[in-house]
Design a protein around this motif. Structure first.
Motif, short mmCIF file in Angstrom:
data_model
loop_
_atom_site.label_atom_id
_atom_site.label_comp_id
_atom_site.label_asym_id
_atom_site.label_seq_id
_atom_site.Cartn_x
_atom_site.Cartn_y
_atom_site.Cartn_z
N GLU A 115 0.83 -1.21 0.00
CA GLU A 115 0.00 0.00 0.00
C GLU A 115 0.86 1.26 0.00
OE1 GLU A 115 -0.58 -2.54 2.10
OE2 GLU A 115 -2.65 -3.16 1.79
N PHE A 116 1.97 1.23 0.73
CA PHE A 116 2.89 2.37 0.77
C PHE A 116 3.52 2.60 -0.60
CE2 PHE A 116 7.06 4.27 1.26
CZ PHE A 116 6.78 5.38 2.03
N GLU A 128 1.44 6.50 -7.00
CA GLU A 128 0.32 7.39 -7.32
C GLU A 128 0.75 8.85 -7.20
OE1 GLU A 128 -3.60 4.82 -5.95
OE2 GLU A 128 -2.55 6.02 -4.46
N GLU A 129 1.47 9.17 -6.14
CA GLU A 129 1.93 10.55 -5.94
C GLU A 129 2.87 10.97 -7.07
OE1 GLU A 129 2.03 14.26 -4.55
OE2 GLU A 129 0.70 12.67 -3.82
N SER A 130 3.74 10.07 -7.49
CA SER A 130 4.65 10.35 -8.59
C SER A 130 3.87 10.62 -9.88
CB SER A 130 5.59 9.17 -8.79
OG SER A 130 6.41 9.36 -9.91
N MET A 131 2.81 9.85 -10.12
CA MET A 131 2.00 10.07 -11.32
C MET A 131 1.30 11.43 -11.27
SD MET A 131 2.72 7.44 -13.06
CE MET A 131 1.70 7.84 -14.43
N LYS A 132 0.77 11.78 -10.10
CA LYS A 132 0.12 13.10 -9.95
C LYS A 132 1.12 14.22 -10.22
CE LYS A 132 -1.76 12.70 -5.83
NZ LYS A 132 -2.56 12.90 -4.61
N SER A 177 -8.25 6.34 -9.51
CA SER A 177 -8.43 5.53 -8.31
C SER A 177 -7.32 5.92 -7.36
CB SER A 177 -8.36 4.04 -8.63
OG SER A 177 -7.08 3.72 -9.15
N SER A 178 -7.56 5.77 -6.09
CA SER A 178 -6.57 6.21 -5.13
C SER A 178 -6.76 5.45 -3.83
CB SER A 178 -6.73 7.71 -4.92
OG SER A 178 -6.13 8.15 -3.77
N GLY A 179 -5.65 5.23 -3.14
CA GLY A 179 -5.74 4.56 -1.85
C GLY A 179 -6.17 3.11 -1.96
N THR A 180 -5.85 2.49 -3.07
CA THR A 180 -6.24 1.10 -3.29
C THR A 180 -5.53 0.19 -2.30
OG1 THR A 180 -6.51 1.55 -5.64
CG2 THR A 180 -6.33 -0.74 -5.00
N SER A 181 -6.27 -0.68 -1.68
CA SER A 181 -5.69 -1.66 -0.77
C SER A 181 -5.14 -2.82 -1.58
CB SER A 181 -6.74 -2.19 0.20
OG SER A 181 -7.22 -1.15 1.00
N ALA A 187 -6.11 -15.59 -6.77
CA ALA A 187 -6.40 -16.99 -6.44
C ALA A 187 -5.14 -17.81 -6.18
CB ALA A 187 -7.21 -17.63 -7.57
N ASN A 188 -3.99 -17.31 -6.66
CA ASN A 188 -2.71 -18.00 -6.44
C ASN A 188 -1.98 -17.50 -5.21
OD1 ASN A 188 -2.85 -19.65 -8.84
ND2 ASN A 188 -2.50 -17.77 -9.99
N GLY A 189 -2.62 -16.62 -4.43
CA GLY A 189 -2.01 -16.11 -3.21
C GLY A 189 -1.02 -14.98 -3.41
N VAL A 190 -0.98 -14.38 -4.60
CA VAL A 190 -0.06 -13.27 -4.89
C VAL A 190 -0.73 -11.97 -4.46
CG1 VAL A 190 1.20 -12.01 -6.67
CG2 VAL A 190 0.99 -14.51 -6.81
N GLU A 191 -0.06 -11.23 -3.59
CA GLU A 191 -0.56 -9.93 -3.15
C GLU A 191 -0.23 -8.90 -4.23
OE1 GLU A 191 -0.40 -7.19 0.82
OE2 GLU A 191 1.52 -7.92 0.06
N TYR A 192 -1.24 -8.14 -4.62
CA TYR A 192 -1.02 -7.09 -5.61
C TYR A 192 -1.94 -5.91 -5.33
CZ TYR A 192 -5.33 -8.52 -7.99
OH TYR A 192 -6.64 -8.81 -8.29
N GLY A 193 -1.59 -4.79 -5.91
CA GLY A 193 -2.41 -3.60 -5.84
C GLY A 193 -2.47 -2.98 -7.22
#
Length: 128
Positions: free
Chosen positions: A32-33, A39-43, A51-55, A60-66
Motif C-alpha cells: 500500500e505504501f 500514485e503521488e509520482s503520477m500526480k 483511483s486512489s488509496g487502493t488496498s 487466487a494463487n495467493g499473490v498480493e497485488y495492488g
C-alpha cells in the motif's frame, strides 16, 4: 502493442508493458505504501488519478497485488497528443517490484481494461 489496428489512434497503439525494478527497499515495503508513492509520482508528472488509496489484495494463487488507474496526455508516433487511460498492477517478488501496465486511448478503456484484470488473476510466483 495490440495486434489490431482498431486500437491505434493518431499513431498511439494500445500497449502492455511489464517492468521489474530490482530494489530491496521497494520490494520489502508494504505494498500500500509503494502504491501510494507511485500514485503521488503520477500526480506530480501531470496525470489524473482515477483511483486512489487502493488496498492490496490477493489473487487466487495467493499473490498480493495492488493497482491504480490514471489518465494522461501522451505523445503519439505522428507527433500528436491524445488522452490515454492506463491501469497498473503492482506486486513484489524476489527482491523486485513488478509493474504490469496497460495503456490505451481513452475510447477503448472500458473494453480493454478488464483484460488486465484477468491477467492479474493469473499471476503465479514460481519458486526461485
Amino acid at each position: 502493442i495490440h495486434k489490431s489496428s482498431k486500437y491505434l489512434v493518431n499513431g498511439f497503439s494500445t500497449n502492455i508493458s511489464v517492468t521489474a525494478i530490482e530494489d530491496q527497499l521497494l520490494s520489502s515495503l508494504p505494498l500500500e505504501f509503494v502504491i501510494g508513492a507511485l500514485e503521488e509520482s503520477m500526480k506530480q508528472s501531470g496525470s489524473t488519478l482515477l483511483s486512489s488509496g487502493t488496498s492490496a489484495t490477493q489473487n487466487a494463487n495467493g499473490v498480493e497485488y495492488g493497482s491504480f488507474d490514471f489518465e494522461q496526455r501522451a505523445p503519439t508516433a505522428t507527433g500528436a497528443q491524445i488522452q490515454v487511460r492506463s491501469k497498473i498492477f503492482v506486486f513484489q517478488s524476489a527482491g523486485k517490484l513488478i509493474m504490469i501496465q496497460l495503456a490505451t486511448p481513452l475510447q477503448f478503456a472500458e473494453e480493454l481494461l478488464p483484460d488486465l484484470e484477468a491477467i492479474a488473476e493469473t499471476i503465479k510466483l514460481l519458486d526461485p
